[in-house]
Design a protein around this motif. Structure first.
Motif, PDB file in Angstrom:
ATOM      1  N   GLY A  13      12.749  14.878   3.178  1.00 35.71           N
ATOM      2  CA  GLY A  13      11.593  15.700   2.857  1.00 35.71           C
ATOM      3  C   GLY A  13      10.428  15.396   3.765  1.00 35.71           C
ATOM      4  N   THR A  14       9.244  15.884   3.375  1.00 29.46           N
ATOM      5  CA  THR A  14       8.032  15.746   4.163  1.00 29.46           C
ATOM      6  C   THR A  14       6.956  15.051   3.335  1.00 29.46           C
ATOM      7  OG1 THR A  14       8.552  17.790   5.335  1.00 29.46           O
ATOM      8  CG2 THR A  14       6.291  17.000   5.494  1.00 29.46           C
ATOM      9  N   PHE A  15       6.258  14.135   3.949  1.00 30.26           N
ATOM     10  CA  PHE A  15       5.173  13.395   3.307  1.00 30.26           C
ATOM     11  C   PHE A  15       3.926  14.277   3.341  1.00 30.26           C
ATOM     12  CE2 PHE A  15       2.397   9.301   3.738  1.00 30.26           C
ATOM     13  CZ  PHE A  15       2.068   9.371   2.394  1.00 30.26           C
ATOM     14  N   ARG A  16       3.578  14.865   2.199  1.00 29.56           N
ATOM     15  CA  ARG A  16       2.495  15.843   2.153  1.00 29.56           C
ATOM     16  C   ARG A  16       1.314  15.410   1.287  1.00 29.56           C
ATOM     17  NH1 ARG A  16       4.261  20.625   4.295  1.00 29.56           N
ATOM     18  NH2 ARG A  16       6.517  20.955   4.389  1.00 29.56           N
ATOM     19  N   SER A  17       1.533  14.442   0.377  1.00 29.83           N
ATOM     20  CA  SER A  17       0.504  14.111  -0.595  1.00 29.83           C
ATOM     21  C   SER A  17       0.468  12.601  -0.848  1.00 29.83           C
ATOM     22  CB  SER A  17       0.784  14.844  -1.916  1.00 29.83           C
ATOM     23  OG  SER A  17      -0.009  14.338  -2.968  1.00 29.83           O
ATOM     24  N   THR A  18      -0.730  12.086  -1.156  1.00 29.69           N
ATOM     25  CA  THR A  18      -0.841  10.665  -1.474  1.00 29.69           C
ATOM     26  C   THR A  18      -0.090  10.309  -2.750  1.00 29.69           C
ATOM     27  OG1 THR A  18      -2.950  11.124  -2.604  1.00 29.69           O
ATOM     28  CG2 THR A  18      -3.053  10.360  -0.307  1.00 29.69           C
ATOM     29  N   THR A  19       0.265  11.306  -3.561  1.00 27.56           N
ATOM     30  CA  THR A  19       1.076  11.027  -4.756  1.00 27.56           C
ATOM     31  C   THR A  19       2.471  10.550  -4.373  1.00 27.56           C
ATOM     32  OG1 THR A  19       1.839  13.328  -4.907  1.00 27.56           O
ATOM     33  CG2 THR A  19      -0.174  12.750  -6.109  1.00 27.56           C
ATOM     34  N   GLN A  20       2.861  10.740  -3.121  1.00 25.11           N
ATOM     35  CA  GLN A  20       4.176  10.314  -2.628  1.00 25.11           C
ATOM     36  C   GLN A  20       4.138   8.941  -1.959  1.00 25.11           C
ATOM     37  OE1 GLN A  20       4.338  14.021  -0.165  1.00 25.11           O
ATOM     38  NE2 GLN A  20       6.510  13.971  -0.722  1.00 25.11           N
ATOM     39  N   ARG A  21       3.014   8.263  -1.956  1.00 24.15           N
ATOM     40  CA  ARG A  21       2.889   7.094  -1.089  1.00 24.15           C
ATOM     41  C   ARG A  21       3.784   5.926  -1.472  1.00 24.15           C
ATOM     42  NH1 ARG A  21      -1.398   3.251  -2.359  1.00 24.15           N
ATOM     43  NH2 ARG A  21      -2.260   3.691  -4.409  1.00 24.15           N
ATOM     44  N   PHE A  22       4.350   5.927  -2.673  1.00 20.43           N
ATOM     45  CA  PHE A  22       5.349   4.912  -3.020  1.00 20.43           C
ATOM     46  C   PHE A  22       6.744   5.526  -3.134  1.00 20.43           C
ATOM     47  CE2 PHE A  22       1.410   2.824  -4.152  1.00 20.43           C
ATOM     48  CZ  PHE A  22       1.609   1.582  -3.561  1.00 20.43           C
ATOM     49  N   ASN A  23       6.877   6.695  -2.552  1.00 20.21           N
ATOM     50  CA  ASN A  23       8.178   7.369  -2.462  1.00 20.21           C
ATOM     51  C   ASN A  23       8.136   8.305  -1.257  1.00 20.21           C
ATOM     52  OD1 ASN A  23      10.737   8.353  -3.041  1.00 20.21           O
ATOM     53  ND2 ASN A  23      10.009   9.837  -4.541  1.00 20.21           N
ATOM     54  N   ILE A  24       7.812   7.748  -0.092  1.00 19.18           N
ATOM     55  CA  ILE A  24       7.660   8.569   1.110  1.00 19.18           C
ATOM     56  C   ILE A  24       9.045   9.002   1.607  1.00 19.18           C
ATOM     57  CG2 ILE A  24       6.874   8.597   3.507  1.00 19.18           C
ATOM     58  CD1 ILE A  24       4.756   6.529   2.713  1.00 19.18           C
ATOM     59  N   PRO A  25       9.276  10.312   1.696  1.00 15.42           N
ATOM     60  CA  PRO A  25      10.593  10.790   2.153  1.00 15.42           C
ATOM     61  C   PRO A  25      10.745  10.630   3.656  1.00 15.42           C
ATOM     62  CG  PRO A  25       9.114  12.645   1.772  1.00 15.42           C
ATOM     63  CD  PRO A  25       8.364  11.415   1.358  1.00 15.42           C
ATOM     64  N   ARG A  26      11.990  10.537   4.089  1.00 15.72           N
ATOM     65  CA  ARG A  26      12.291  10.440   5.518  1.00 15.72           C
ATOM     66  C   ARG A  26      13.527  11.280   5.837  1.00 15.72           C
ATOM     67  NH1 ARG A  26      12.669   4.145   6.629  1.00 15.72           N
ATOM     68  NH2 ARG A  26      13.680   4.193   4.588  1.00 15.72           N
ATOM     69  N   ILE A  27      13.758  11.474   7.115  1.00 14.81           N
ATOM     70  CA  ILE A  27      14.908  12.256   7.571  1.00 14.81           C
ATOM     71  C   ILE A  27      15.925  11.291   8.169  1.00 14.81           C
ATOM     72  CG2 ILE A  27      15.676  14.040   9.187  1.00 14.81           C
ATOM     73  CD1 ILE A  27      12.740  15.159   8.913  1.00 14.81           C
ATOM     74  N   ASP A  28      17.090  11.232   7.559  1.00 18.47           N
ATOM     75  CA  ASP A  28      18.131  10.275   7.922  1.00 18.47           C
ATOM     76  C   ASP A  28      18.877  10.732   9.178  1.00 18.47           C
ATOM     77  OD1 ASP A  28      19.665   8.054   7.608  1.00 18.47           O
ATOM     78  OD2 ASP A  28      20.556   8.623   5.707  1.00 18.47           O
ATOM     79  N   HIS A  59       0.809  -1.215   0.000  1.00 20.06           N
ATOM     80  CA  HIS A  59       0.000   0.000   0.000  1.00 20.06           C
ATOM     81  C   HIS A  59       0.844   1.266   0.000  1.00 20.06           C
ATOM     82  CE1 HIS A  59      -3.577  -2.326   2.011  1.00 20.06           C
ATOM     83  NE2 HIS A  59      -3.239  -2.805   0.829  1.00 20.06           N
ATOM     84  N   TYR A  60       2.096   1.163   0.499  1.00 23.06           N
ATOM     85  CA  TYR A  60       2.972   2.335   0.525  1.00 23.06           C
ATOM     86  C   TYR A  60       4.414   1.885   0.721  1.00 23.06           C
ATOM     87  CZ  TYR A  60       2.162   1.835   5.623  1.00 23.06           C
ATOM     88  OH  TYR A  60       2.028   1.367   6.909  1.00 23.06           O
ATOM     89  N   ALA A  61       5.354   2.782   0.348  1.00 27.72           N
ATOM     90  CA  ALA A  61       6.778   2.444   0.418  1.00 27.72           C
ATOM     91  C   ALA A  61       7.594   3.684   0.749  1.00 27.72           C
ATOM     92  CB  ALA A  61       7.251   1.848  -0.912  1.00 27.72           C
ATOM     93  N   CYS A  62       8.634   3.484   1.552  1.00 25.08           N
ATOM     94  CA  CYS A  62       9.500   4.585   1.992  1.00 25.08           C
ATOM     95  C   CYS A  62      10.803   4.624   1.201  1.00 25.08           C
ATOM     96  CB  CYS A  62       9.845   4.423   3.470  1.00 25.08           C
ATOM     97  SG  CYS A  62       8.484   4.756   4.570  1.00 25.08           S
ATOM     98  N   SER A  63      11.227   5.826   0.904  1.00 26.92           N
ATOM     99  CA  SER A  63      12.516   6.042   0.261  1.00 26.92           C
ATOM    100  C   SER A  63      13.516   6.522   1.312  1.00 26.92           C
ATOM    101  CB  SER A  63      12.386   7.080  -0.853  1.00 26.92           C
ATOM    102  OG  SER A  63      12.200   8.375  -0.301  1.00 26.92           O
ATOM    103  N   SER A  64      14.706   6.888   0.844  1.00 26.13           N
ATOM    104  CA  SER A  64      15.720   7.472   1.729  1.00 26.13           C
ATOM    105  C   SER A  64      15.952   8.934   1.378  1.00 26.13           C
ATOM    106  CB  SER A  64      17.040   6.698   1.603  1.00 26.13           C
ATOM    107  OG  SER A  64      16.859   5.356   1.983  1.00 26.13           O
TER     108      SER A  64
END
Length: 216
Positions: free
Chosen positions: A179-194, A171-176
């Motif tokens: 950035g900030t998760f602001r939109s469902t268009t990002q749900r297969f490229n969810i940004p995170r803070i390393d 249903h969703y996937a995180c990248s490396s």
């Protein structure tokens, strides 16, 4: 995005954070959240106001060091486990029994981090299909519950990879990427803070507030 933790003070390995630093960061971020009238939230396919905590790879320290503190503070967290690591017999990683134990704790979600921790963007289509299906099938059998989230190993993905992830029922996937998760268009490229091993609580807070975005 966290990785491994160890008891004691600072470490030279970039993704091995000391337990002291981790505890200081969690308490500082909790104070920040309270001050800003925001909260810690579960990572889901839908963006929501708040802070989400994730761990990659499936290190045993997630259970032994992170979990007791996060449960005490009422902070949800998401763990992405790699099949090969958890079956390796290496004491640094969660065993399947420990994964099941972790999954029973309050506000914990467990997702996959690939079967072998390979770069998804660099493998053949057939190998990618095996990575996605093997990782999910194994984790669902281990936990005896549905698994629908993924973190790309090494952050490695393309639009083709993301399409394959969707086809496999995630249903969703995180990248490396930061950035900030602001939109469902990002749900297969969810940004995170390393978060790195030498990051103080102040540095972690600065990263959270975007002060380090210029590095990326």
């Amino acid at each position: 995005m966290y990785h491994d933790l160890e008891e004691g003070n600072s470490s030279s390995a970039i993704y091995l954070l000391s337990s002291t630093s981790f505890r200081n960061q969690m308490r500082t971020l909790s104070e920040f959240a309270h001050e800003k009238q925001t909260r810690f939230v579960r990572l889901t396919a839908e963006p929501q106001p708040g802070l989400a905590v994730t761990f990659d790879d499936g290190y045993r320290s997630t259970l032994t060091i992170a979990a007791p503190l996060l449960v005490e503070l009422g902070i949800p967290f998401h763990v992405f486990a790699t099949k090969a690591y958890c079956q390796s017999g290496d004491g640094r990683y969660l065993t399947e029994r420990e994964l099941r134990e972790l999954s029973t704790l309050p506000n914990v979600v467990i997702g996959t981090h690939g079967a072998t921790h390979t770069h998804f963007a660099k493998v053949s289509a057939a190998a990618l299909e095996r990575e996605l299906s093997d990782a999910r099938d194994w984790l669902q059998q281990t936990l005896q519950m549905p698994v629908n989230s993924l973190s790309y190993p090494h952050g490695s993905h393309t639009s083709t990879v993301s399409e394959a992830v969707q086809r496999h029922g995630y249903h969703y996937a995180c990248s490396s990427q930061s950035g900030t998760f602001r939109s469902t268009t990002q749900r297969f490229n969810i940004p995170r803070i390393d978060i790195w091993s030498r990051d103080s609580a102040r540095t972690a807070l600065s990263k959270l507030r975007g002060a380090w975005d210029w590095l990326l």
